[in-house]
Design a protein around this motif. Sequence first.
Motif, PDB file in Angstrom:
ATOM      1  N   CYS A   1      -4.928  -4.376  -7.213  1.00  0.00           N
ATOM      2  CA  CYS A   1      -5.639  -3.799  -6.653  1.00  0.00           C
ATOM      3  C   CYS A   1      -6.766  -2.646  -6.018  1.00  0.00           C
ATOM      4  O   CYS A   1      -5.669  -2.417  -5.000  1.00  0.00           O
TER       5      CYS A   1
ATOM      6  N   GLU B   1      -8.433  -0.958  -4.804  1.00  0.00           N
ATOM      7  CA  GLU B   1      -8.987  -0.978  -3.634  1.00  0.00           C
ATOM      8  C   GLU B   1      -8.077  -0.617  -2.425  1.00  0.00           C
ATOM      9  O   GLU B   1      -8.504  -0.222  -1.631  1.00  0.00           O
ATOM     10  N   CYS B   2      -7.327  -2.068  -2.394  1.00  0.00           N
ATOM     11  CA  CYS B   2      -6.237  -1.958  -1.827  1.00  0.00           C
ATOM     12  C   CYS B   2      -4.897  -0.662  -1.116  1.00  0.00           C
ATOM     13  O   CYS B   2      -4.924  -0.324  -0.609  1.00  0.00           O
TER      14      CYS B   2
ATOM     15  N   HIS C   1      -9.712  -8.224   0.567  1.00  0.00           N
ATOM     16  CA  HIS C   1      -8.761  -9.260   1.092  1.00  0.00           C
ATOM     17  C   HIS C   1      -8.040  -9.294   2.122  1.00  0.00           C
ATOM     18  O   HIS C   1      -7.258  -9.438   2.689  1.00  0.00           O
TER      19      HIS C   1
ATOM     20  N   GLU D   1      -2.933  -6.573  -2.076  1.00  0.00           N
ATOM     21  CA  GLU D   1      -3.378  -7.726  -3.269  1.00  0.00           C
ATOM     22  C   GLU D   1      -2.810  -6.708  -4.240  1.00  0.00           C
ATOM     23  O   GLU D   1      -2.880  -5.449  -4.401  1.00  0.00           O
TER      24      GLU D   1
ATOM     25  N   CYS E   1      -8.748  -3.783   1.546  1.00  0.00           N
ATOM     26  CA  CYS E   1      -9.972  -3.950   0.813  1.00  0.00           C
ATOM     27  C   CYS E   1     -10.571  -4.794   1.665  1.00  0.00           C
ATOM     28  O   CYS E   1     -10.218  -6.087   2.269  1.00  0.00           O
TER      29      CYS E   1
HETATM   30 ZN   LIG Z   1      -7.931  -5.156  -2.170  1.00  0.00          ZN
END
Ligand SMILES: [Zn+2]
Length: 422
Positions: free
Chosen positions: A105, A107-108, A261, A102, A258
């Motif tokens: 993002c 976290e991704c 996603h 994503e 993450c």
């Molecule tokens: Zn993410």
Amino acid sequence: MDHIKRPTLKLKHSSDKAKSKERSLSKDKHGKDAPRSPARPKPVKMDLVMESPPVLLMDNPQQSSGALISGRLQVTPNAPQVELESVKMFLECSTTTKRPVEARCRECMNQVKDLYEWHFFTKPKVFRASEGMQELPFSHLIPGHLPGTTHGYVSSIEYSLHVRARSTSGEETEFRRQLVINRALRPGNDKNSVRVFPPTNLTLHVTLPNVVHPIGEFPVQCRMTGITTKRDDTQTRWRLRKLTWRIEEHETAISPACPKHIAKVGGEGKGVQHENTRDVGMDEMKTGWKTDFSDGTVEGEFMASMNPSAKPQRGVDSANGLKINHNLILELVIAEEWAPNKKPNQATPTGAARVLRTQFALNVTERAGMGIAWDDEQPPMYEDVPASPPHYRTSSGEGLTQIVDYEGEDLHEDVEHLNLNS
Ligand SMILES: [Zn+2]
């Protein structure tokens, strides 16, 4: 962009959170919940002194005995008396992708995993300004299977020592120091490889060092046999007109998603695979070899190297799917000529020309040089690699050798404008 399953090992890590302590960057207190009191100094100031030499893992991940790190965490109170509830240090592995599942993002884009943690004391400890800076020693054996620090085109692996000190009044102080982990494979016997180019009688023998380094030159010895075909009165032979070499760096990386996603990649344990190939060194030669038509051989040696400004990476094969490997690609342009056996020096070009293409795997690694493994008294373990048997495929072009017609300009007139991609 294929949706593919991540390796099983990674899947296990992701689902077994208690064991792997995988988590996001939210452990860091850079966010909203960080205490905002600019007027008030942090309870302590921290610094870190490494005693061990730069981390160098010797040998390949299956054989490496790891590397010892040791150092001292330095803590200086910013008030006459500071009571710390805990001082913890984490050996963190951070993997980053430039192609997140994503876009934007965090976290991704970035995963952080704690590989080890130190708890410097179990009961609250008082630091007094009158006693000045105090040192907390630490040491650890970095496991030999870890991938080295890597900054790939798509994906990166970095390590750091991350310290969190918490006062009994709840104030946090953080400190972070990058830890570069390098890997070196020991130099060993040269690798001899043979390539054949059917339907011709041409056979190429190449000798390469078993390891090469991102900085500095390495020798490539080439000898091609079968260049002369003799008949009763006449002979045809292949004359080497041009040799081009290129070092290709190939990266494969898997971007994980993450938890938020995960649906974008079709469930847990899956990711998106990205590939990138680039040249990190090349040159071409039109002279510099010895041709012996009576013997049917042409041979020579040249020095190859990688371009430091391309920042070539070391080879890596990580459990998270990041893989970087290197190939030396040779392209030889040969032109056919005809001569009577009685007057072999009176040759006439037939007009036929070919491009021979082949490639060899290179082990790109750090220099073992000054680095000494902590247990270096043990005898070195070499993985003996026998000389490669001839490999070829005649039609697919996916094999290790390829032979194609040369359809460029007249080789005998002008070798300046040869187009090897014709
Ligand atoms: Zn993410």
